[in-house]
Structure formats: structure tokens, C-alpha cells
Enzyme design. Sequence first.
Site, PDB file in Angstrom:
ATOM      1  N   PHE A 152      21.312   2.545  -4.307  1.00 22.88           N
ATOM      2  CA  PHE A 152      21.614   2.097  -5.274  1.00 22.88           C
ATOM      3  C   PHE A 152      22.301   0.587  -5.115  1.00 22.88           C
ATOM      4  O   PHE A 152      23.245   0.408  -5.231  1.00 22.88           O
ATOM      5  CB  PHE A 152      22.556   3.136  -5.931  1.00 22.88           C
ATOM      6  CG  PHE A 152      22.786   2.923  -7.117  1.00 22.88           C
ATOM      7  CD1 PHE A 152      21.679   3.472  -8.126  1.00 22.88           C
ATOM      8  CD2 PHE A 152      23.879   2.603  -8.042  1.00 22.88           C
ATOM      9  CE1 PHE A 152      21.754   3.350  -9.619  1.00 22.88           C
ATOM     10  CE2 PHE A 152      24.099   2.783  -9.327  1.00 22.88           C
ATOM     11  CZ  PHE A 152      22.859   3.053 -10.218  1.00 22.88           C
ATOM     12  N   GLY A 153      21.393  -0.307  -4.566  1.00 23.42           N
ATOM     13  CA  GLY A 153      21.778  -1.494  -4.350  1.00 23.42           C
ATOM     14  C   GLY A 153      21.299  -2.304  -5.657  1.00 23.42           C
ATOM     15  O   GLY A 153      21.064  -1.662  -6.556  1.00 23.42           O
ATOM     16  N   ARG A 176      24.783   5.890   0.244  1.00 26.68           N
ATOM     17  CA  ARG A 176      25.904   6.259   1.146  1.00 26.68           C
ATOM     18  C   ARG A 176      27.245   6.522   0.449  1.00 26.68           C
ATOM     19  O   ARG A 176      28.219   7.372   0.839  1.00 26.68           O
ATOM     20  CB  ARG A 176      25.841   5.023   1.975  1.00 26.68           C
ATOM     21  CG  ARG A 176      25.124   5.411   3.183  1.00 26.68           C
ATOM     22  CD  ARG A 176      25.674   4.370   4.493  1.00 26.68           C
ATOM     23  NE  ARG A 176      24.329   3.884   4.953  1.00 26.68           N
ATOM     24  CZ  ARG A 176      23.799   2.836   4.740  1.00 26.68           C
ATOM     25  NH1 ARG A 176      24.928   1.774   4.411  1.00 26.68           N
ATOM     26  NH2 ARG A 176      22.972   2.265   5.358  1.00 26.68           N
ATOM     27  N   ARG A 236       9.431  -0.483   0.533  1.00 26.77           N
ATOM     28  CA  ARG A 236       8.728  -0.580   1.880  1.00 26.77           C
ATOM     29  C   ARG A 236       7.577   0.484   1.889  1.00 26.77           C
ATOM     30  O   ARG A 236       8.096   1.659   1.785  1.00 26.77           O
ATOM     31  CB  ARG A 236       9.400  -0.846   2.975  1.00 26.77           C
ATOM     32  CG  ARG A 236       9.883  -2.435   2.999  1.00 26.77           C
ATOM     33  CD  ARG A 236       8.931  -3.495   3.103  1.00 26.77           C
ATOM     34  NE  ARG A 236       9.551  -4.826   3.096  1.00 26.77           N
ATOM     35  CZ  ARG A 236       9.641  -5.700   2.250  1.00 26.77           C
ATOM     36  NH1 ARG A 236       9.181  -5.163   0.987  1.00 26.77           N
ATOM     37  NH2 ARG A 236      10.011  -6.876   2.405  1.00 26.77           N
ATOM     38  N   GLU A 265       0.170  -3.353   5.439  1.00 26.74           N
ATOM     39  CA  GLU A 265      -0.581  -4.497   4.385  1.00 26.74           C
ATOM     40  C   GLU A 265      -1.182  -5.387   5.122  1.00 26.74           C
ATOM     41  O   GLU A 265      -0.830  -5.902   6.175  1.00 26.74           O
ATOM     42  CB  GLU A 265       0.595  -4.940   3.358  1.00 26.74           C
ATOM     43  CG  GLU A 265       1.351  -3.807   2.688  1.00 26.74           C
ATOM     44  CD  GLU A 265       2.624  -4.362   1.896  1.00 26.74           C
ATOM     45  OE1 GLU A 265       2.556  -5.689   1.778  1.00 26.74           O
ATOM     46  OE2 GLU A 265       3.161  -3.644   1.263  1.00 26.74           O
ATOM     47  N   HIS A 283       1.405  -5.321  -3.811  1.00 26.45           N
ATOM     48  CA  HIS A 283       2.884  -5.865  -3.438  1.00 26.45           C
ATOM     49  C   HIS A 283       3.112  -7.249  -4.295  1.00 26.45           C
ATOM     50  O   HIS A 283       3.202  -8.314  -3.844  1.00 26.45           O
ATOM     51  CB  HIS A 283       2.902  -6.624  -2.116  1.00 26.45           C
ATOM     52  CG  HIS A 283       4.233  -6.386  -1.356  1.00 26.45           C
ATOM     53  ND1 HIS A 283       4.693  -6.244  -0.098  1.00 26.45           N
ATOM     54  CD2 HIS A 283       5.224  -6.809  -2.168  1.00 26.45           C
ATOM     55  CE1 HIS A 283       5.827  -6.242   0.023  1.00 26.45           C
ATOM     56  NE2 HIS A 283       6.534  -6.777  -1.015  1.00 26.45           N
ATOM     57  N   GLY A 285       5.830  -7.088  -6.615  1.00 32.60           N
ATOM     58  CA  GLY A 285       7.371  -6.831  -6.949  1.00 32.60           C
ATOM     59  C   GLY A 285       7.960  -8.221  -7.470  1.00 32.60           C
ATOM     60  O   GLY A 285       8.567  -8.258  -8.514  1.00 32.60           O
TER      61      GLY A 285
HETATM   62  C1  DGY Z   1      10.778  -8.949  -0.392  1.00 30.70           C
HETATM   63  O1  DGY Z   1      11.184 -10.047  -0.837  1.00 30.70           O
HETATM   64  O2  DGY Z   1      10.942  -8.276   0.628  1.00 30.70           O
HETATM   65  C2  DGY Z   1       9.412  -8.434  -1.268  1.00 30.70           C
HETATM   66  O3  DGY Z   1       9.124  -7.350  -0.681  1.00 30.70           O
HETATM   67  C3  DGY Z   1       8.446  -9.663  -1.171  1.00 30.70           C
HETATM   68  O4  DGY Z   1       8.639 -10.318  -2.409  1.00 30.70           O
END
Ligand code: DGY
Length: 317
Positions: A152-153, A176, A236, A265, A283, A285
Site C-alpha cells: 500500500f505504497g 506491513r 515486477r 523481459e 511493461h 505502466g
Molecule cells: C519503473 O519505473 O520501475 C517502471 O517499471 C518502469 O516505468
Amino acid sequence: MRVLVTRRWPEAVERALGERFEVVLNDTDKPLSQSELVAAMGEFDVMAPTVSDRIDAEVIAGGNRVKLIANYGVGFDHIDLVAAKAAGIAVSNTPGVLTDATADLALTLILMAARRAGEGERELRSGNWSGWRPTHLIGSALKGKVLGVVGFGRIGQATAERAHYGFGMKIAYYARRESEAAKALDAEFCPNLDDLLARSDFVSLHVPGGGDTANLIDAKALATMKPGSYLINTARGGVVDHDALADALKSGHLAGAGLDVYPQEPQVPEALLDLENVVLLPHLGSANAETREAMGMRALANIEAFAAGTDLPDRIA
Ligand code: DGY
């Protein structure tokens, strides 16, 4: 000061870097080989890698000129921090600026998996769509369903906010410690991962990669997940045992999964490629223009602080 940028960065950032430092860019955008990375350690003052570079102990031992590894990205499981520290090399990352983009992508995967969007698109493009019918490609609603957030970051919280306020999902989280931010979401704290897995309709992973979380979602964890639930991973690849995931998807124990990251990857685990009920993204994100530029500017801020001899804003080692 000589700076090596290992992949193409957004143009504005490459320009800004070039105005301040002697920069070697990677015009081909091909990943550097291990031996090129090793050699670079003796030729540059700063190395600016990305998640596609493996900066392991062998690379770090390659030379003693690099004194800063300014990573373009927030995750750093591709960098051996212990070896860097032992060699007196500082390491920085780019936290904060990719939170929204990554949370947006987690929601993209939740929606695509729940509403079978990938399956539908493949069917249509292959000419196999026979028209509307009441029983065609039926998915799952989100409203009232439990989203279990693992970690929960910043990104986990931003994902929970989108799911709760945007789609009416109930939130549970494994972390945690209990989070103040969770209270506004009426989110339930689950200090035990199995409890979270057993009660969630969707599980979204937001823990860092690396030794502590390797195969956190293994065959046993998958078996603990609620029958008919979904697994989403924008964290990840190493966090999930993909063979076990493929088994859980094939048997129907999981209704679906949405993945943006993989252990090796750009290889994608073979067992997943033929399955209809998994959404596979490459990937993406942080992949929007605003975010990628902000990541570069954040890496630049760390390089500038290093050059000025001041504290790095985002030092991780
Ligand atoms: C990161 O920043 O760790 C991402 O996986 C790549 O954008």
C-alpha cells in the site's frame, strides 16, 4: 562530467542533459550488452540506466569511475545496491512522478480482464464476431467487488482510490503496517496475505521486486485466492510464479489475469501466450508522454545534485 544514458529518453530531457553535461546518448535505442555496461563503468562519471539494464556486481566491478547510477524509473531490483554501496557508488531513482500513470494502467488491466476486452478485440480482428447476443463474452462487474491491494505504497493507494471512487469497489490491503490514507477509503487492513487473497475478487500487486518478494504469488497463494477471482500485476514479474498462474487460469480457478511485467523481459512466459483469459501488456505502466518526461527530469535533478555535491533528492543507496 561524462554521463552515459543507456536508452533513448524523451527529447526534452536529452536536450536538457546535453546543455549541462558531456552526454553520450544511445541513438540506436538497443540495450547495451553486459560487456558494454562493464566498460562504461570506467569511462563515465554517471551511468543513467533503465529497468532493461542489469547492473549487477560484475558490471559494478567493471571500473571505478562511475560514482552515480541515476536510474530512470522507480523500481531498482535490476541494480545490485549492496555491490554499489560497497564500491562507493550512489544510486538514485525517480519516485512519485509515475504513480498516476501506473495506477491508471492497473485499472486498465482490471477493466480489460473483467470485461474480456482483449478476447473481444482478438475475436473481432480475426473476423469471428458473429454479432450481438445476450450471452456473448460475459465478464464481471466491478461495483461492490473487493479489490485486494498487495503493498500500500503510493501506487497501491492511487490504484485503490481509482477503484473505490471511480468504480465503487471495496478496498482491502496487505501491508506491513496500517495506513492513515486507507481510512478515507474505508479500506480494510489485512496483515495476513492469505486472508487478503481469500477474500478479494481482484488482487492487484504493488510490492517492489527483488529477493523479499520473489514468487510471493506462488501455487499455494494462487490456490488461496477466491475461485473466479482475478490477478493484476503492474509491479515486477518475479513476484508471480507464472507456471502456477498459467495452471490456475487453465483450470478456471482464476477467472482471469492482467499482466504488464514479466520475470525475464522482453520474454513472456510461453505458458501464458495461448490463454484467452490473460491480458498481456508490454511493461507500459509509466508510458505516457508527461510521465516519461517527468521521470527524465527527475533523473536529471539527481545528476545535477550529484554534480553540485549536494544531497541527492532521491537517493536509494
Ligand atoms: C519503473 O519505473 O520501475 C517502471 O517499471 C518502469 O516505468
